[in-house]
Motif scaffolding. Structure first.
Motif, PDB file in Angstrom:
ATOM      1  N   THR A   1       0.824  -1.205   0.000  1.00 28.81           N
ATOM      2  CA  THR A   1       0.000   0.000   0.000  1.00 28.81           C
ATOM      3  C   THR A   1       0.859   1.255   0.000  1.00 28.81           C
ATOM      4  OG1 THR A   1      -1.709  -1.181   1.236  1.00 28.81           O
ATOM      5  CG2 THR A   1      -1.833   1.223   1.224  1.00 28.81           C
ATOM      6  N   MET A   2       1.880   1.252   0.850  1.00 28.80           N
ATOM      7  CA  MET A   2       2.776   2.400   0.945  1.00 28.80           C
ATOM      8  C   MET A   2       3.456   2.685  -0.386  1.00 28.80           C
ATOM      9  SD  MET A   2       6.050   2.904   3.508  1.00 28.80           S
ATOM     10  CE  MET A   2       6.804   1.376   2.932  1.00 28.80           C
TER      11      MET A   2
ATOM     12  N   MET B   1       0.907   4.073  -3.033  1.00 28.64           N
ATOM     13  CA  MET B   1       0.557   5.467  -2.760  1.00 28.64           C
ATOM     14  C   MET B   1       1.703   6.406  -3.122  1.00 28.64           C
ATOM     15  SD  MET B   1      -1.721   5.439   0.777  1.00 28.64           S
ATOM     16  CE  MET B   1      -0.381   4.845   1.810  1.00 28.64           C
TER      17      MET B   1
ATOM     18  N   LEU C   1      -3.786   8.508  -1.985  1.00 26.87           N
ATOM     19  CA  LEU C   1      -4.113   7.959  -0.669  1.00 26.87           C
ATOM     20  C   LEU C   1      -5.359   7.073  -0.749  1.00 26.87           C
ATOM     21  CD1 LEU C   1      -3.149   8.183   2.345  1.00 26.87           C
ATOM     22  CD2 LEU C   1      -4.903   9.937   2.616  1.00 26.87           C
TER      23      LEU C   1
ATOM     24  N   PHE D   1      -5.826   3.043  -0.056  1.00 27.77           N
ATOM     25  CA  PHE D   1      -6.792   2.498   0.903  1.00 27.77           C
ATOM     26  C   PHE D   1      -7.660   1.424   0.247  1.00 27.77           C
ATOM     27  CE2 PHE D   1      -5.178   5.344   3.758  1.00 27.77           C
ATOM     28  CZ  PHE D   1      -5.945   5.547   4.904  1.00 27.77           C
TER      29      PHE D   1
ATOM     30  N   LEU E   1       0.840  12.987   2.163  1.00 29.35           N
ATOM     31  CA  LEU E   1       1.392  11.678   2.478  1.00 29.35           C
ATOM     32  C   LEU E   1       2.420  11.748   3.608  1.00 29.35           C
ATOM     33  CD1 LEU E   1       1.834   9.852  -0.958  1.00 29.35           C
ATOM     34  CD2 LEU E   1      -0.092   9.831   0.624  1.00 29.35           C
ATOM     35  N   ASN E   2       3.000  12.928   3.820  1.00 33.37           N
ATOM     36  CA  ASN E   2       3.998  13.085   4.879  1.00 33.37           C
ATOM     37  C   ASN E   2       3.433  13.646   6.175  1.00 33.37           C
ATOM     38  OD1 ASN E   2       6.343  12.291   3.298  1.00 33.37           O
ATOM     39  ND2 ASN E   2       6.145  14.245   2.220  1.00 33.37           N
TER      40      ASN E   2
ATOM     41  N   GLY F   1       0.593  11.009  13.551  1.00 40.82           N
ATOM     42  CA  GLY F   1       0.444   9.566  13.428  1.00 40.82           C
ATOM     43  C   GLY F   1      -0.001   8.934  14.738  1.00 40.82           C
TER      44      GLY F   1
ATOM     45  N   VAL G   1      -3.884   2.493   6.923  1.00 37.30           N
ATOM     46  CA  VAL G   1      -3.615   3.615   7.821  1.00 37.30           C
ATOM     47  C   VAL G   1      -2.186   3.504   8.353  1.00 37.30           C
ATOM     48  CG1 VAL G   1      -4.279   4.760   9.969  1.00 37.30           C
ATOM     49  CG2 VAL G   1      -6.043   3.823   8.467  1.00 37.30           C
TER      50      VAL G   1
ATOM     51  N   TRP H   1       0.249   4.726   5.778  1.00 43.75           N
ATOM     52  CA  TRP H   1       0.282   6.194   5.758  1.00 43.75           C
ATOM     53  C   TRP H   1       1.125   6.724   6.905  1.00 43.75           C
ATOM     54  CZ3 TRP H   1      -4.656   9.632   6.725  1.00 43.75           C
ATOM     55  CH2 TRP H   1      -4.368  10.966   6.361  1.00 43.75           C
ATOM     56  N   GLU H   2       0.948   6.147   8.088  1.00 46.74           N
ATOM     57  CA  GLU H   2       1.744   6.556   9.254  1.00 46.74           C
ATOM     58  C   GLU H   2       3.233   6.286   9.014  1.00 46.74           C
ATOM     59  OE1 GLU H   2      -1.672   5.461  12.635  1.00 46.74           O
ATOM     60  OE2 GLU H   2       0.169   4.262  12.433  1.00 46.74           O
TER      61      GLU H   2
ATOM     62  N   ILE I   1       4.973   6.192   6.218  1.00 46.87           N
ATOM     63  CA  ILE I   1       5.611   7.161   5.322  1.00 46.87           C
ATOM     64  C   ILE I   1       6.047   8.392   6.109  1.00 46.87           C
ATOM     65  CG2 ILE I   1       5.238   8.738   3.376  1.00 46.87           C
ATOM     66  CD1 ILE I   1       3.354   6.672   2.176  1.00 46.87           C
TER      67      ILE I   1
END
Length: 340
Positions: free
Chosen positions: A96-97, A100, A115, A119, A173-174, A190, A248, A251-252, A254
């Motif tokens: 996923t990372m 994205m 994003l 997901f 994303l950051n 995060g 999720v 995302w955290e 990254i």
């Protein structure tokens, strides 16, 4: 009259228990007690061993390191509560990372769209696991062992094994790596998202019919089915929701790592399972609470962080984690043998 007799009999039976049996009963009724005690002991030991351990800066770093594993452990908890196991957690997160990050790299796609695609991809990956378990009737261990390899290979092939630095990614994303200070603590967004995930899923497990069904399926799937619980749909939903939670975590990660790399958190599966088991959730399903999982994730990261501050080699830290798993599973077996 009958209620009085029943209460008296229960009180008499309780008094016949030895101190060890009383502890066993308490741990069975409150599975979060043992990880809370273990976390307290770990904090005391590391504070004595290295005075810098309990500083505000160190605690902030510890919480930041815990956020990703703790989020993964929420999805793992849902699966283990149904007497399953998910070995693909890290692979789904990394896939996923990378998707994205690759889509949004250097403005190739708006961050929000990348994003959302990530997901949806993670949700589909979790749903595939659930489909194979519920419709093809394959064991969860075999299914997720297979998809672990599949998702890992896809992530490597898609990314070409190349990392993508934060400077090439849009701010969205950051953003979970950005933070704010509370006193001497530096917390990140995060961590906030992780807490929200725990609150939402914890509420769903404890206060909704869906949550009661999850526990029922894990405790005795056949009895749950005969009681009218749609067991297969519940299992499919559990794996699908777990996939969404892994997104999720991606995302955290990254934001936390400042980059998207296909080799990130190679022991994510081990750490997430360890956190869940140490947190008091039974590997046989039907027993456990999310607060225990959070405590378990904190224990895992506290052990790694504390030993690192003491200058202990990585190999010994891995050994310590393995011992924790064995002890936690042995304790779970003992607690499950509780007698009325």
């Amino acid at each position: 009259m009958s209620n009085t007799v029943t209460s008296a009999a229960a009180e008499f039976a309780r008094r016949q228990h030895s101190p060890v049996q009383r502890v066993q009963h308490q741990l069975h009724a409150r599975p979060w007690l043992s990880p809370l005690f273990l976390l307290f002991v770990a904090f005391v030991v590391f504070f004595i061993a290295t005075p810098t351990f309990l500083t505000a800066n160190s605690m902030g770093i510890l919480l930041q390191q815990t956020a990703v594993v703790a989020t993964l452990a929420v999805g793992q908890t849902l699966v283990i509560l149904t007497a399953g196991i998910d070995l693909s957690v890290g692979a789904i997160m990394v896939l996923t990372m990378m998707v994205m990050a690759s889509l949004a790299r250097d403005g190739g796609m708006p961050g929000l769209l990348a994003l959302l695609i990530g997901f949806v991809l993670a949700l589909a990956a979790g749903a595939l696991n659930g489909f194979l378990v519920t419709r093809i009737n394959l064991p969860p261990f075999i299914v997720t062992l297979g998809t672990l390899s599949v998702y890992t290979a896809i992530a490597l092939l898609y990314s070409g094994g190349e990392s993508i630095q934060a400077s090439h990614l849009p701010g969205l994303l950051n953003v979970l790596g950005d933070g704010f200070a509370i006193g001497g603590f530096r917390l990140t967004w995060g961590i906030v998202v992780m807490v929200i995930i725990y609150a939402v899923v914890g509420f769903a497990l404890s206060q909704t019919a869906w949550g009661r069904y999850v526990y029922a399926v894990g405790d005795d799937p056949e009895a749950a089915r005969l009681s009218g619980v749609p067991s297969k749909r519940i299992l499919l939903a559990v794996y699908t929701v777990a996939g969404l939670i892994y997104a999720v975590a991606a995302w955290e990660l990254i934001g936390r790592a400042g980059a998207a790399t296909p080799n990130a958190v190679p022991d994510a599966n081990l750490q997430s399972i360890t956190a869940v088991v140490i947190g008091g959730t039974s590997l046989f399903g039907g027993r456990g609470v999310l607060i225990g999982t959070l405590l378990g994730a904190l224990i895992v990261q506290t052990l790694q962080f504390g030993l690192s501050q003491m200058g202990v080699d990585q190999q010994w830290r891995v050994l310590a984690t393995g011992i924790l798993i064995v002890v936690a599973v042995a304790a779970d077996q003992w607690i499950r043998k509780v007698k009325a």
